[in-house]
Design an enzyme around this catalytic site. Sequence first.
Site, PDB file in Angstrom:
ATOM      1  N   LYS A  32       0.920  -1.156  -0.143  1.00 14.08           N
ATOM      2  CA  LYS A  32       0.074  -0.038   0.033  1.00 14.08           C
ATOM      3  C   LYS A  32       0.811   1.341  -0.074  1.00 14.08           C
ATOM      4  CE  LYS A  32      -1.265   0.889   3.939  1.00 14.08           C
ATOM      5  NZ  LYS A  32      -1.848   1.087   5.373  1.00 14.08           N
ATOM      6  N   THR A  33       1.827   1.293   0.895  1.00 16.63           N
ATOM      7  CA  THR A  33       2.587   2.471   1.048  1.00 16.63           C
ATOM      8  C   THR A  33       3.393   2.707  -0.450  1.00 16.63           C
ATOM      9  OG1 THR A  33       2.979   2.037   3.290  1.00 16.63           O
ATOM     10  CG2 THR A  33       4.195   3.589   2.417  1.00 16.63           C
ATOM     11  N   ASP A 219      -4.559   7.890   3.638  1.00 20.28           N
ATOM     12  CA  ASP A 219      -4.318   6.658   4.162  1.00 20.28           C
ATOM     13  C   ASP A 219      -5.182   6.273   5.284  1.00 20.28           C
ATOM     14  OD1 ASP A 219      -2.841   4.276   4.171  1.00 20.28           O
ATOM     15  OD2 ASP A 219      -1.137   5.234   5.216  1.00 20.28           O
ATOM     16  N   GLU A 220      -5.207   4.711   5.354  1.00 17.84           N
ATOM     17  CA  GLU A 220      -6.012   4.188   6.552  1.00 17.84           C
ATOM     18  C   GLU A 220      -7.404   4.933   6.616  1.00 17.84           C
ATOM     19  OE1 GLU A 220      -4.570   1.774   7.818  1.00 17.84           O
ATOM     20  OE2 GLU A 220      -2.602   2.156   7.996  1.00 17.84           O
ATOM     21  N   GLN A 250      -8.862  -3.830   8.881  1.00 19.45           N
ATOM     22  CA  GLN A 250      -7.883  -3.215   9.800  1.00 19.45           C
ATOM     23  C   GLN A 250      -8.229  -2.178  10.561  1.00 19.45           C
ATOM     24  OE1 GLN A 250      -3.591  -3.236   8.657  1.00 19.45           O
ATOM     25  NE2 GLN A 250      -4.330  -4.005   7.053  1.00 19.45           N
ATOM     26  N   ARG A 610       1.664  -8.036  11.197  1.00 19.21           N
ATOM     27  CA  ARG A 610       3.014  -7.284  11.066  1.00 19.21           C
ATOM     28  C   ARG A 610       4.134  -8.169  10.956  1.00 19.21           C
ATOM     29  NH1 ARG A 610       0.989  -3.299   9.336  1.00 19.21           N
ATOM     30  NH2 ARG A 610      -0.917  -4.968   9.188  1.00 19.21           N
TER      31      ARG A 610
END
Length: 678
Positions: A32-33, A219-220, A250, A610
Amino acid sequence: MFDLSTLNPPQRAAAEHTEGPLLVLAGAGSGKTRVITFRIGHLLLDRKVRADSILAVTFTNKAAGEMKERVRELVGRSRCKGMVISTFHSLGVKILRRDIERLGYKKNFSIYTTSDQLGLVRQAMREVNADGKKHDAEAILWRISGWKNGLIPPDRALPRYDDPDELLAGDVYPIYQRLLRACNAIDLDDIIMLTVGLLQGHPEVLEHWQERFRYIMVDEYQDTNASQYLFISLLAKKYKNLCVVGDDDQSIYGWRGADVGNILDFEKDYPGCRVVKLEQNYRSTGTILEAANHVIRNNVKRKEKRLWTDSGEGRPIDLVTAQDDEEEASLVVERIQMERYRHNLAFSDFAILYRTNSQSRAFEEQLRFESIPYVLVGGMQFYERKEVKDALSYLKVIDNPLDEQALLRIVNFPRRGIGDGTVLRINQWSLEQSCHLMEAFGRVGEIEGINEPTREKVLAFHRLVTGAAEDFRRSGDLAGRVKRLFARLGIEEELYRTIEEPATARRKVENVEQIINSMAGYEERIPGATLSGFLEKVSLMDEDRFSGKDKKEHGRDAVTLMSLHSSKGLEFPFVFLVGFEEEILPHKKSMEEGGTIDEERRLCYVGITRARRHLTITRCLHRKKYGKLLERQPSRFLEEIPERLVQFHEGGAKKAATEEEQEALAQDFFARMRAKLG
DNA sequence: TGCCTCGCACTTTTT
DNA sequence: GTGCGAGGCA
């Protein structure tokens, strides 16, 4: 280097879609980043978009910092000039600093965080004669915060009749807002609420920012609440070049009013928007991913997606059962030492993730004991310490003399014989005269019922503060000025005098000195640094990238300790997910609040995903709570992980009761390590 | 009036 | 283990 062909097809599609609304549903670890940074690179280099037209918004400073870093790496620092990559709150403050006067606040407003907020709530509660015991201020503040996040002003807040806390909050809310205004202060929720108000009520301000930010990325997005949602909608309304990225699995900020509906309804809000799904995971091993998928599929209300990977199966997940929390910490630290040695790793390859910040303590102690470097992320820690807050309050008052919460903190610190009675009297008088507390200090001669020596002390204090404010009006050498001010105040002497334990006093003095170091670091980094700017960073917890402490620790090889919430968006080769027990994960409170445990499960999902190479889950059979050893049950989420993915380990019964025994065990461990290494 | 000590109640997660 | 408020003492 910047090359779009290194992206997979959906990633590339997302990066190349620059005009018009775009929704990217990005599973954990799906790059994503990378998509966001490449998209920015594409805008800058291929579409020749001006850097200052680009806005990227994230939730945490850590995420914003990381994104800045990655974009700089991709396109070079010079091309980033004017681009804004920040948190919602930093962006709000930026907008407010320019035009808040239109809302009747002064430009040098203070930002109130939790402890200041609680102080004001207590004050407001006293005004409505609510005794502090029955309803604690925290519960009241919680309700008020909820209203603010929903953009509900005091006159429209409708408390439920069956909830006494909420009823009281309804009474307190307008008073609390009035007190904030009197202090020329805004709280963290106001940052978004007032920004939205400013944009809605002042078309020319809205126009300015709409023209400025023609390309917006969030983002998010699954974690936006009502006010943040409206904030972004307003900014994007004109050009509709809005790209939102998120993953409903998430979503972990429901408790803060985040509404997953915002991401699920994006297609309705922006008809004809492009939707891209990223489902290939590049981060974790097959085992880790499978465990995560098994856990999350127990949530019913979610967008079905199947995350896959073509990397290998990897090692099984280790499940370690410890006797108690102390042993849990020592087993984790021992494993870190082992893995590090076995695979020739750095300490920074390891992270310890927990549900509540208070769990960090045991691990910190153990790491310190083994002389392993670590970084503790989040958990206000430093700036929440009493001595730090006290010292910092001088700077706050100098910056904004209307800041009463700060003024009340320093009026008798260091002790100067101005006690509660006197302050109460002056405060009363200032209310009668409707003048400000600071002004009342200067006019103490007019106030009856205060004896002469006390008046003199109050006047001396007033002179001290106004004199210091005068000094800070000159620009430059902030750190030097702060250092001289603290020395003149005798803060160090006061701490040594009032604290019995010399080691504790020493530590506190060092903490106060740390403020000066942070200040120096900030000045070094930011040309034209101001006191306001520094205090703003502190309030928004955006200080870690310039503070002296972290400069030393930055780039240092260290184990990371943080909460599951803070870990979102990050990854580590080796992850320890600790305290995997009922009442911790899922947390007791989350179940009491009548809520669903889905959010707790998502939190668990975030934790598992993670990990890149290996995941260790730990739990305790007993845990110390208020000094009592309580029996613990394993987390229900444990049963959701297929047994074939897990290898079980029991903690040893060997336990050190005394410090000597502990020392002996440690020595023994090191001896074994050395033997292996040699 | 100011300061100190004792007791009590709480410890989710973030900006 | 901490931080708040209350109550008692100098």
